[in-house]
Design an enzyme around this catalytic site. Sequence first.
Site, PDB file in Angstrom:
ATOM      1  N   ARG A  10       0.843  -1.202   0.000  1.00 51.59           N
ATOM      2  CA  ARG A  10       0.000   0.000   0.000  1.00 51.59           C
ATOM      3  C   ARG A  10       0.880   1.254   0.000  1.00 51.59           C
ATOM      4  O   ARG A  10       0.525   2.285  -0.587  1.00 51.59           O
ATOM      5  CB  ARG A  10      -0.958   0.013   1.195  1.00 51.59           C
ATOM      6  CG  ARG A  10      -0.273  -0.001   2.551  1.00 51.59           C
ATOM      7  CD  ARG A  10      -1.241   0.205   3.689  1.00 51.59           C
ATOM      8  NE  ARG A  10      -0.580   0.065   4.984  1.00 51.59           N
ATOM      9  CZ  ARG A  10      -0.978   0.675   6.084  1.00 51.59           C
ATOM     10  NH1 ARG A  10      -2.019   1.478   6.059  1.00 51.59           N
ATOM     11  NH2 ARG A  10      -0.343   0.482   7.225  1.00 51.59           N
ATOM     12  N   GLU A  58     -18.321   4.622  -1.070  1.00 50.98           N
ATOM     13  CA  GLU A  58     -17.525   3.925  -2.074  1.00 50.98           C
ATOM     14  C   GLU A  58     -18.263   3.735  -3.396  1.00 50.98           C
ATOM     15  O   GLU A  58     -17.673   3.848  -4.478  1.00 50.98           O
ATOM     16  CB  GLU A  58     -17.076   2.566  -1.543  1.00 50.98           C
ATOM     17  CG  GLU A  58     -16.109   2.639  -0.378  1.00 50.98           C
ATOM     18  CD  GLU A  58     -16.801   2.815   0.968  1.00 50.98           C
ATOM     19  OE1 GLU A  58     -16.083   2.941   1.994  1.00 50.98           O
ATOM     20  OE2 GLU A  58     -18.052   2.818   0.997  1.00 50.98           O
ATOM     21  N   PHE A  83     -14.368  -2.941   0.495  1.00 47.42           N
ATOM     22  CA  PHE A  83     -15.327  -1.937   0.033  1.00 47.42           C
ATOM     23  C   PHE A  83     -15.270  -1.746  -1.488  1.00 47.42           C
ATOM     24  O   PHE A  83     -16.296  -1.501  -2.112  1.00 47.42           O
ATOM     25  CB  PHE A  83     -15.073  -0.608   0.740  1.00 47.42           C
ATOM     26  CG  PHE A  83     -15.015  -0.719   2.235  1.00 47.42           C
ATOM     27  CD1 PHE A  83     -15.889  -1.557   2.913  1.00 47.42           C
ATOM     28  CD2 PHE A  83     -14.081  -0.007   2.970  1.00 47.42           C
ATOM     29  CE1 PHE A  83     -15.849  -1.677   4.297  1.00 47.42           C
ATOM     30  CE2 PHE A  83     -14.022  -0.125   4.355  1.00 47.42           C
ATOM     31  CZ  PHE A  83     -14.908  -0.956   5.021  1.00 47.42           C
ATOM     32  N   HIS A 109      -5.421  -3.233   1.881  1.00 51.00           N
ATOM     33  CA  HIS A 109      -5.889  -3.998   3.049  1.00 51.00           C
ATOM     34  C   HIS A 109      -6.634  -5.271   2.648  1.00 51.00           C
ATOM     35  O   HIS A 109      -7.669  -5.616   3.212  1.00 51.00           O
ATOM     36  CB  HIS A 109      -6.774  -3.127   3.949  1.00 51.00           C
ATOM     37  CG  HIS A 109      -6.045  -2.003   4.600  1.00 51.00           C
ATOM     38  ND1 HIS A 109      -5.487  -0.966   3.890  1.00 51.00           N
ATOM     39  CD2 HIS A 109      -5.771  -1.748   5.910  1.00 51.00           C
ATOM     40  CE1 HIS A 109      -4.895  -0.121   4.719  1.00 51.00           C
ATOM     41  NE2 HIS A 109      -5.041  -0.568   5.944  1.00 51.00           N
ATOM     42  N   ASP A 117      -8.329  -6.177  12.461  1.00 52.09           N
ATOM     43  CA  ASP A 117      -9.605  -5.628  11.984  1.00 52.09           C
ATOM     44  C   ASP A 117     -10.671  -6.709  11.828  1.00 52.09           C
ATOM     45  O   ASP A 117     -11.863  -6.418  11.784  1.00 52.09           O
ATOM     46  CB  ASP A 117      -9.410  -4.901  10.650  1.00 52.09           C
ATOM     47  CG  ASP A 117      -8.703  -3.570  10.825  1.00 52.09           C
ATOM     48  OD1 ASP A 117      -8.446  -3.187  11.980  1.00 52.09           O
ATOM     49  OD2 ASP A 117      -8.406  -2.911   9.814  1.00 52.09           O
ATOM     50  N   ARG A 167      -1.675  -4.481   3.662  1.00 56.09           N
ATOM     51  CA  ARG A 167      -1.339  -3.616   4.794  1.00 56.09           C
ATOM     52  C   ARG A 167       0.005  -4.007   5.410  1.00 56.09           C
ATOM     53  O   ARG A 167       0.752  -3.159   5.898  1.00 56.09           O
ATOM     54  CB  ARG A 167      -2.442  -3.739   5.847  1.00 56.09           C
ATOM     55  CG  ARG A 167      -2.172  -2.978   7.141  1.00 56.09           C
ATOM     56  CD  ARG A 167      -3.230  -3.327   8.171  1.00 56.09           C
ATOM     57  NE  ARG A 167      -3.124  -2.519   9.384  1.00 56.09           N
ATOM     58  CZ  ARG A 167      -3.881  -2.689  10.460  1.00 56.09           C
ATOM     59  NH1 ARG A 167      -4.808  -3.634  10.456  1.00 56.09           N
ATOM     60  NH2 ARG A 167      -3.725  -1.935  11.521  1.00 56.09           N
TER      61      ARG A 167
END
Length: 313
Positions: A10, A58, A83, A109, A117, A167
Amino acid sequence: MSEVKKIATRESYGNALVELGQEHDNLYVLDADLAAATKTGIFMKAFPERHIDCGIAECNMMGIAAGLATTGKVPFASTFAMFAAGRAFEQVRNSIGYPHLNVKIGATHAGISVGEDGATHQCNEDIALMRTIPGMVVINPSDDVEAKAAVKAAYEHEGPVYMRFGRLAVPVINDRPDYKFEIGKGVVLREGKDVTIVATGLCVSESLAAADMLAADGIDAKVVNIHTIKPLDDELIVACAKETGKVVTVEEHSVIGGLGSAVAEVLAGHAGAKFERVGIQDKFGKSGKPDQLFAAYGLTAENVAAKCKATLA
């Protein structure tokens, strides 16, 4: 491994956007209130007039990206994979894929390496979803070098592209003078004659480690990096299967619809090769440290080596 340089892809995405932004004033970056996490904030600081924060919307962001593409701009729509591929699937399919617009999707991610998460944010289905959209290119880079090259290639490609970034910081493995990135072409990282390990994304470095373990036991493993899952390098896959007779795919994604499925579809027309898949086995993720999750879901070098031995047996 402490001396090995590690960078999250990322981060590579954010840095590559700035480099491209300096060369091309038609490049625009869109984000859904996640610029700090997706690292598009790096671009926002350099080119604030070409960065659009669409808020936590999104689906709307994909529509805006589609609109920009119709005016000759090259938009990079950025958000978490869950998303981008999940929540906004309809807009990606109908507003971007169907008219085949020149929109690039930077999905960060991805996979279980999101860690704490948990399942709601650990997208292990995005490759499967994006593969089904006609004309969509799907790229899953393995390290910093490849991620930057993928962003550049995506800009140069005419049509929709889905890029998958992580990530977690991963080892840099492609920093060699002869490295060349080409959409639709796999890369042989290690030659071998006993078994072929076909890996993608952050699982490529684990597969190289697995090959080292196998070598210690006298097993010669070939390691292939598939950074472009669609279009897949069918010729390379078939050639490797014929050469070693045994193929093991490794991915940080569900074994349903991802790299393993793509490779299986190719090998189905070429009998004679034994085939195994390492990946998420039809399960949701759960909260935990990335290394703990890799062990729990069998994405470690040790498990890859074990799968290769089982295939050989």
